[in-house]
Scaffold this motif. Structure first.
Motif, mmCIF file in Angstrom:
data_model
loop_
_atom_site.group_PDB
_atom_site.id
_atom_site.type_symbol
_atom_site.label_atom_id
_atom_site.label_comp_id
_atom_site.label_asym_id
_atom_site.label_seq_id
_atom_site.Cartn_x
_atom_site.Cartn_y
_atom_site.Cartn_z
ATOM 1 N N THR A 38 0.894 -1.377 0.280
ATOM 2 C CA THR A 38 -0.072 0.111 0.265
ATOM 3 C C THR A 38 0.238 1.436 0.376
ATOM 4 O OG1 THR A 38 0.143 0.102 2.193
ATOM 5 C CG2 THR A 38 -1.811 -1.526 1.281
ATOM 6 N N VAL A 59 -3.000 -6.693 -2.319
ATOM 7 C CA VAL A 59 -3.903 -6.658 -0.934
ATOM 8 C C VAL A 59 -4.613 -7.742 -1.155
ATOM 9 C CG1 VAL A 59 -4.614 -5.603 0.594
ATOM 10 C CG2 VAL A 59 -2.615 -4.915 -0.830
ATOM 11 N N TYR A 234 -11.105 -0.602 3.589
ATOM 12 C CA TYR A 234 -9.337 -0.819 2.861
ATOM 13 C C TYR A 234 -10.586 -0.421 1.086
ATOM 14 C CZ TYR A 234 -6.763 -2.977 6.045
ATOM 15 O OH TYR A 234 -5.870 -3.809 6.870
ATOM 16 N N THR A 238 -6.169 0.674 1.257
ATOM 17 C CA THR A 238 -5.237 0.315 -0.018
ATOM 18 C C THR A 238 -4.507 1.627 -0.823
ATOM 19 O OG1 THR A 238 -6.343 -1.246 0.835
ATOM 20 C CG2 THR A 238 -4.585 -1.571 -1.607
ATOM 21 N N ALA A 359 -10.278 -4.300 -0.914
ATOM 22 C CA ALA A 359 -9.056 -3.392 -1.516
ATOM 23 C C ALA A 359 -9.626 -4.088 -3.217
ATOM 24 C CB ALA A 359 -7.581 -4.506 -1.928
#
Length: 408
Positions: A38, A59, A234, A238, A359
């Protein structure tokens, strides 16, 4: 008092600081390795010749591997000693980072992340319950906060330092150093983490199938809240590096300090969670989810103004830092002793559904609605999690559960 009870009291008379600290070190390095892409999205994208959303999907690959393999691996290894299994999982995590560091192309990185995800899922399926087994039930919140503190410290030091190192000398060396330290942590865990049994004395794990355990519903609620919350988080986190560079307008060199500030704020949140809400995790969850929703909305609203955006980012990070230990504590409060390992495995699955799903959703939104939309999506998802916690907060533990129900 029986001989067994006397032995149990004697074994827990001293708080296992050293064991929990080495466990926290292993957690620190596992999270650092998981989240390092990230902070290095632009670097890895350029070197591997793929787009930033594709690097972000590393991810997702890692997290979905955890989702698919955590419960099966936990089941297959249920008869193995927890201590040896922890050490083995950490070793494989280190070797997976070695493979990432030497990967010749994007496809090889994907493969190394799959290997790491398998080890990571098994590690996290064990680690929360292991911390709980090291202490009596009234100290579970404290023990979990210490062990999971390694994860927060990964965001304070691990990811920011790895990001700075990657920018300075290359992302491959950053992964290589994380790999070496991870292998060293396996030695520390082997040497200093006390050996514990998976369940408490006197608990017959074979008497009733786990699905009939009366704490299953409460565990399922915690896992659902975890998945929802992490999907939201996320979606934005991310892609936090390109968000601050392209939307807020910061310099690329400021990303590492920003991640450091976020990590420090998360550490403060962790301390608050352990000190204030360890015995009332549901109340802490409602407060932290509410603050996260408000602060992320403020980040989206003031994205064009550097100071308000920074304040919102710090507030978000502090509130989010409270969530993992509160969720894990709530899980261990909800689960009966006989299903704690299984509950931890499903919690790990839920957490990584959130990471991978967030993500993935973030990548789709990145290419369609643009980065500026991510905070608003995050806020909306967190509101859903808040409602679920509020509606189900009156759900009582089954009669005869081993830990008092947390009342708001």
């Amino acid at each position: 008092m029986s001989t067994t009870d006397s032995a149990a009291v004697s074994s827990i008379s001293k708080f296992p600081w050293l064991g929990l600290i080495v466990l926290a070190v292993a957690v620190f390095l596992s999270v650092t390795g998981e989240m390092l892409p990230t902070g290095l999205l632009p670097d890895m994208s350029s070197d591997l010749g793929v787009s930033e959303p594709l690097v972000g999907l590393l991810v997702t690959v890692f997290a979905f591997t955890v989702v698919l393999t955590s419960a099966p691996l936990t089941g297959l290894t249920r008869r193995l000693p927890r201590h040896a299994l922890l050490v083995a999982a950490i070793v494989v995590l280190g070797l997976a980072n070695v493979l990432t560091a030497f990967a010749p192309n994007y496809g090889f990185v994907v493969g190394s992340r799959v290997v790491g995800g398998m080890a990571h899922g098994l590690f996290w399926a064990i680690v929360g319950a292991y911390a709980g087994h090291l202490v009596p039930k009234e100290q579970i919140g404290r023990a979990v906060s210490i062990a999971l503190g390694g994860g927060t410290l990964a965001f304070v030091f691990g990811v920011p330092l790895g990001t700075a190192l990657g920018h300075a000398v290359g992302w491959r060396l950053a992964f290589g150093i994380v790999a070496g330290l991870t292998l060293l942590s396996a030695v520390l865990v082997w040497r200093f983490l006390p050996v514990v049994h998976r369940v408490e004395p006197g608990v017959n794990t074979a008497a009733i199938p786990a699905i009939r355990d009366r704490s299953v519903t409460a565990v399922a609620i915690v896992c659902a809240v975890t998945a929802i919350t992490m999907i939201g988080h996320y979606v934005l986190y991310t892609y936090i590096a390109p968000y601050f560079i392209d939307v807020v307008g910061t310099d690329a060199a400021a990303v590492s300090p920003l991640l450091f500030v976020a990590g420090v704020s998360g550490l403060i949140g962790l301390v608050v969670a352990g000190a204030v809400f360890s015995k009332r995790p549901t109340r802490g969850l409602l407060i932290s989810l509410g603050v996260v929703a408000l602060s992320v909305s403020a980040l989206g609203l003031f994205s064009g103004s550097w100071i308000p955006a920074l304040i919102a980012f710090i507030t978000w990070s502090l509130a989010f830092g409270m969530l993992p230990p509160l969720l894990q504590t709530r899980l261990l409060h909800a689960a009966s002793a006989r299903i704690r390992d299984a509950a931890s495995a499903f919690y790990t699955t839920a957490f990584n559904i959130g990471i991978g799903g967030g993500a993935l959703l973030g990548a789709v939104l990145y290419d369609t609605l643009g980065l500026a939309a991510l905070p608003w999506v995050y806020a909306g998802i967190v509101v859903v999690a808040f409602v679920v916690v509020a509606v189900t907060s009156g759900h009582h533990r089954p009669q005869g559960a081993d830990i008092e129900h947390d009342r708001v």
